[in-house]
Design an enzyme around this catalytic site. Structure first.
Site, short mmCIF file in Angstrom:
data_model
loop_
_atom_site.label_atom_id
_atom_site.label_comp_id
_atom_site.label_asym_id
_atom_site.label_seq_id
_atom_site.Cartn_x
_atom_site.Cartn_y
_atom_site.Cartn_z
N GLN A 156 1.24 -1.02 0.16
CA GLN A 156 0.13 -0.14 0.12
C GLN A 156 1.18 0.74 -0.26
OE1 GLN A 156 -3.35 0.88 -0.25
NE2 GLN A 156 -2.21 3.06 0.04
N GLN A 158 0.05 4.81 -1.52
CA GLN A 158 -0.14 5.80 -1.23
C GLN A 158 -0.47 5.84 0.46
OE1 GLN A 158 -4.29 6.77 -1.99
NE2 GLN A 158 -3.88 9.44 -2.02
N GLY A 285 -10.74 0.74 2.18
CA GLY A 285 -11.85 -0.29 0.69
C GLY A 285 -11.43 -0.47 0.03
N GLY A 286 -10.17 0.85 -0.67
CA GLY A 286 -9.59 0.13 -1.70
C GLY A 286 -9.10 1.30 -2.59
N MET A 287 -7.34 1.44 -3.19
CA MET A 287 -7.21 1.03 -3.44
C MET A 287 -6.76 1.03 -5.12
SD MET A 287 -4.02 3.13 -2.88
CE MET A 287 -3.21 4.23 -4.56
N GLU A 288 -6.86 2.75 -5.61
CA GLU A 288 -6.52 2.64 -7.67
C GLU A 288 -5.08 2.29 -7.64
OE1 GLU A 288 -7.00 4.94 -4.78
OE2 GLU A 288 -5.89 7.28 -5.38
N ASN A 289 -4.64 1.34 -7.35
CA ASN A 289 -3.75 0.88 -8.48
C ASN A 289 -3.85 0.88 -9.70
OD1 ASN A 289 -2.27 1.44 -5.89
ND2 ASN A 289 -3.10 -0.91 -5.50
N HIS A 312 -15.80 4.53 -7.28
CA HIS A 312 -15.01 5.28 -6.86
C HIS A 312 -13.04 4.86 -7.53
CE1 HIS A 312 -13.16 7.93 -3.54
NE2 HIS A 312 -12.06 7.42 -3.62
N GLU A 313 -12.86 3.72 -6.72
CA GLU A 313 -11.69 3.45 -7.66
C GLU A 313 -11.57 2.94 -8.83
OE1 GLU A 313 -9.46 2.99 -5.33
OE2 GLU A 313 -10.82 2.86 -3.71
N HIS A 316 -11.03 6.94 -9.95
CA HIS A 316 -9.78 7.36 -10.26
C HIS A 316 -8.54 7.03 -11.28
CE1 HIS A 316 -8.65 8.91 -6.20
NE2 HIS A 316 -8.89 7.39 -5.17
N GLU A 335 -9.27 13.14 -4.59
CA GLU A 335 -10.00 12.73 -3.79
C GLU A 335 -11.65 12.81 -3.63
OE1 GLU A 335 -9.79 9.79 -3.42
OE2 GLU A 335 -7.79 8.89 -2.27
N ASP A 390 -0.82 10.66 6.76
CA ASP A 390 -1.97 9.41 7.45
C ASP A 390 -2.37 10.01 8.76
OD1 ASP A 390 -0.97 7.72 5.36
OD2 ASP A 390 -0.17 6.34 6.32
N TYR A 398 -11.98 14.31 0.53
CA TYR A 398 -13.23 13.27 -0.81
C TYR A 398 -14.53 14.62 -0.50
CZ TYR A 398 -10.32 9.04 0.54
OH TYR A 398 -9.48 8.36 0.55
N ARG A 568 -9.62 -2.79 8.27
CA ARG A 568 -10.00 -1.82 7.55
C ARG A 568 -10.01 -0.90 8.03
NH1 ARG A 568 -15.21 -1.02 3.24
NH2 ARG A 568 -14.76 1.43 3.28
N LYS A 570 -10.48 1.35 8.28
CA LYS A 570 -11.95 2.94 8.49
C LYS A 570 -13.45 1.97 9.64
CE LYS A 570 -16.12 3.94 5.37
NZ LYS A 570 -16.56 3.83 4.47
N1 BES Z 1 -6.25 6.01 -3.09
C1 BES Z 1 -7.87 5.92 -1.87
C2 BES Z 1 -7.08 5.58 -0.73
C3 BES Z 1 -5.84 6.32 0.42
C4 BES Z 1 -6.16 7.31 0.53
C5 BES Z 1 -4.69 5.41 0.83
C6 BES Z 1 -4.75 7.91 1.07
C7 BES Z 1 -4.12 6.09 1.22
C8 BES Z 1 -4.03 7.32 1.54
C9 BES Z 1 -9.02 5.20 -2.04
O1 BES Z 1 -9.08 5.45 -3.19
C10 BES Z 1 -10.18 6.06 -1.57
O2 BES Z 1 -10.31 7.22 -1.52
N2 BES Z 1 -10.32 4.39 -0.64
C11 BES Z 1 -11.27 4.86 -0.02
C12 BES Z 1 -13.07 4.30 -0.66
C13 BES Z 1 -14.25 5.51 -0.51
C14 BES Z 1 -14.35 6.90 -0.59
C15 BES Z 1 -15.51 4.50 -1.56
C16 BES Z 1 -12.01 3.43 0.91
O3 BES Z 1 -11.10 3.13 1.44
O4 BES Z 1 -12.61 3.87 2.16
ZN ZN Z 2 -9.24 7.79 -3.68
#
Ligand code: BES
Ligand code: ZN
Length: 616
Positions: A156, A158, A285-289, A312-313, A316, A335, A390, A398, A568, A570
């Site tokens: 991970q 980012q 939740g996700g990462m837009e690799n 969302h991903e 990106h 974001e 972080d 967002y 996760r 969040k």
């Molecule tokens: N790029 C982010 C994840 C991220 C942000 C990692 C900042 C490290 C630093 C990813 O696209 C994201 O925003 N994920 C959210 C999705 C949600 C808003 C639908 C998540 O993980 O909850």
């Molecule tokens: Zn995002």
């Protein structure tokens, strides 16, 4: 050929940035990197790495092409907890060892690696190994996976963790292409944010190529017991066997999402779009690799109600991967735009009712965050200094970012705003831009073309002031108004009619239950709707959080189990934050945390230790 063309694009991007404002070039403003892109940049990377699960270590070489913009004879890279064995430069057709030096360790930035590159070298090669504690990697033993047959590892990167698994100019202002060779134990599959094979031979040797220039935080790697299942010609799921069919079913709408996004914002420019299911310890939740989004299994809910995360991903691929924030102070450009596009995709596929419910849930999350954040951290173009990004992660970039774009859409009209955005993605494709550059572009291409609609003062209020402007959109969902009405009836002893409720209505229902709800009513709800046992990770989260506040004991064991099996952040950290509010709960939480810790990702560990052991 393709690579040369992209290098040209990169050079062009550089020229534009430098000549537009030589003193405030984008990278000079990235306080989170030691790189000096205006001296030497690294447009191409070649990785050759062994994935050693026993040592929890990546080991091998990183080789960079050098692009010189002046006569500097040193290259400055970012690293964090890396062992550097040897550095070499390519001069006159041969490798030659060269001197390097590691700087002092900075808590959030890591260590600067300075390499002597002379005046003539075209490439640099670094022999290195990662630490088992690398902040950007998680290593799982076979016992920590579902089938228990193979270990699992993933990255991970980012925002600034790429440097913990490779020496790199770790600033999003850089764009580079990469090739990679990975070595794993036989029988496992390694994947990257690159061209993944759909019928891989699992022989322990994998090669990759990412021909489009991306930013370092988008370089990604994972390896484990992975299978592949196609959803369409250009979308496939990579996952451990236990979940592959469920995930492919859950995300069946992905190809339609791509089509809808292309219709609004122009072509998808990354060839394939695949999805990788991570273990439940994946911290996001996700990462837009690029080409391969990394996704938490906690959104495989069996009813397709959480696929806004895929929207969302995918979004990106335009906002973030194609047009990229130049520094982490500009993260709202990634974001905020992505949250806006995500919601437009949801509206296009599922209609306004669902899109507005999702806006309303996000808005509530934003208000909750703003009530606990320092005002200065509610600014879009946030002041970070060298704080670790972080540490200030919140819904502000967002949802406040999304509201700003909704505001512009409302003021200029959808048609005008859509064509503005589409042009923006074209004009800045494969470039990294700062907030200042965006403002300039907005002023020229939207405000000036439609005078007296939105002033620059208003734009500045959105971007540079804390909180929300008075005239900010306030998403209000009719569906949720109905939920609230029903709740009032229910509190007076009536029945709930929930047959057509989806996850959204349930989340709103639980989140708006009165805080003085009696334990009798908690029990009544739980018996009727089985919240404590809900297999929907989001609904269970909302209920467990309320259960902590209300000391609702029947949910305790489920809470323990939840914290032990999901990483996760969040979903986990709001629970620890709530538990930390009373001494007895804090004691209990620390015990559970210590038990859960070996299964948590380094990020989840850091964030939650700050909540549970604030004195440290
Ligand atoms: N790029 C982010 C994840 C991220 C942000 C990692 C900042 C490290 C630093 C990813 O696209 C994201 O925003 N994920 C959210 C999705 C949600 C808003 C639908 C998540 O993980 O909850
Ligand atoms: Zn995002």
């Amino acid at each position: 050929m393709a690579i040369k063309q992209h290098m040209k694009q990169w050079l062009y991007a550089t020229t534009v940035v430098v000549s537009a404002s030589a003193t405030t070039s984008a990278w000079a403003e990235d306080a989170h990197s030691y790189a000096k892109l205006d001296e030497v940049s690294t447009p191409h990377l070649e990785l050759d790495l062994t994935i050693d699960f026993d040592a929890k270590q990546l080991r091998g070489t990183a080789t960079y092409d050098l692009l010189r913009h002046g006569d500097a004879s040193q290259l400055h890279l970012d690293t964090r907890e890396l062992s550097i064995q040897k550095t070499e430069i390519w001069v006159d057709g041969a490798w030659q060892e060269t001197a390097h030096q590691l700087g002092d360790e900075h808590e959030s930035l890591g260590q600067e690696l300075t390499i002597s590159i002379g005046e003539e070298s075209e490439k640099v090669r670094i022999h290195y190994a990662t630490a088992p504690t690398a902040s950007g990697l998680q290593w799982l033993t076979p016992e920590q996976t579902k089938s228990k047959k193979f270990p699992f590892m993933f990255s991970q990167s980012q925002p600034i963790h790429a440097r913990s698994w490779m020496p790199i100019q770790d600033t999003p202002a850089l764009r580079l292409t990469y090739d990679a060779k990975l070595h794993t134990p036989k029988g496992m599959l390694a994947v990257m944010s690159a061209n993944n094979s759909l019928s891989p031979e699992r022989n322990g040797e994998y090669t990759f190529s990412m021909p489009q220039p991306i930013s370092p935080y988008l370089i990604a790697i994972a390896a484990g017991e992975l299978e592949v299942k196609s959803i369409s010609d250009n979308v496939a799921v990579f996952a451990e066997p236990y979940i592959i069919d469920d995930a492919a079913w859950e995300w069946a709408d992905t190809p339609a999402m791509i089509t809808a996004t292309e219709a609004m914002y122009g072509p998808y420019r990354w060839d394939r779009y695949d999805l990788l299911v991570l273990p439940p310890s994946f911290p996001f939740g996700g990462m837009e690799n690029p080409r391969l989004s990394f996704i938490t299994p906690t959104v495989v809910s069996g009813d397709r109600t959480l696929i806004n995360l895929i929207a969302h991903e995918l979004a990106h691929s335009w906002s973030g991967n194609l047009v990229t924030n130049a520094s982490w102070r500009d993260m709202w450009l990634n974001e905020g735009f992505t949250s806006y596009v995500e919601n437009r995709i949801m509206e296009a596929l599922f209609g306004e009712r669902r899109a507005v419910m999702e806006q309303a849930l996000g808005y509530q999350d934003l208000l909750d965050d703003m009530s606990r954040l320092a005002p200065k951290d509610t600014v879009l173009n946030i002041e970070l200094g060298t704080r670790h990004p972080d540490d200030v992660f919140s819904n502000v970039p967002y949802v406040k970012g999304q509201l700003f774009l909704m505001y512009l859409e409302e003021k200029f009209g959808r048609e005008t705003f859509d064509s503005f955005l589409r042009q923006y993605f074209d004009d800045f494709a494969f470039q990294s831009i700062s907030t200042a550059q965006f403002k300039e572009y907005l002023a020229r291409n939207l405000l000036a073309k439609h005078p007296n609609v939105v002033s620059m003062d208003k734009v500045n209020e959105w971007i540079h002031q804390p909180g929300l402007p008075e005239d900010a959109p306030k998403p209000a969902s009719d569906a949720f108004a109905q939920v609230e009405k029903q709740m009032q009836r229910w509190l007076k002893g009536g029945q709930l009619e929930t047959a057509d409720w989806t996850t959204h209505e349930w989340l709103h229902f639980i989140n708006s239950l009165p805080l003085d709800i009696s334990s009798v009513n908690m029990k009544r709800l739980d018996e009727q709707f089985q919240f404590t046992q809900s297999s929907n990770a989001e609904i269970a989260h909302a209920w467990l959080k309320l259960s902590i506040t209300k000391d609702y004991e029947p949910a305790r064991e489920r809470l323990r189990n939840y914290l032990l099996t999901i990483g996760r952040n969040k979903l986990v950290s709001p629970l620890y934050r709530e538990l930390a509010k009373t001494p007895e709960n804090l004691k209990w939480a620390r015990e559970v945390y210590q038990q859960a810790k070996p299964g948590y990702h380094p990020l989840t560990q850091t964030v939650n230790e700050a909540l549970l052991y604030p004195e440290k």
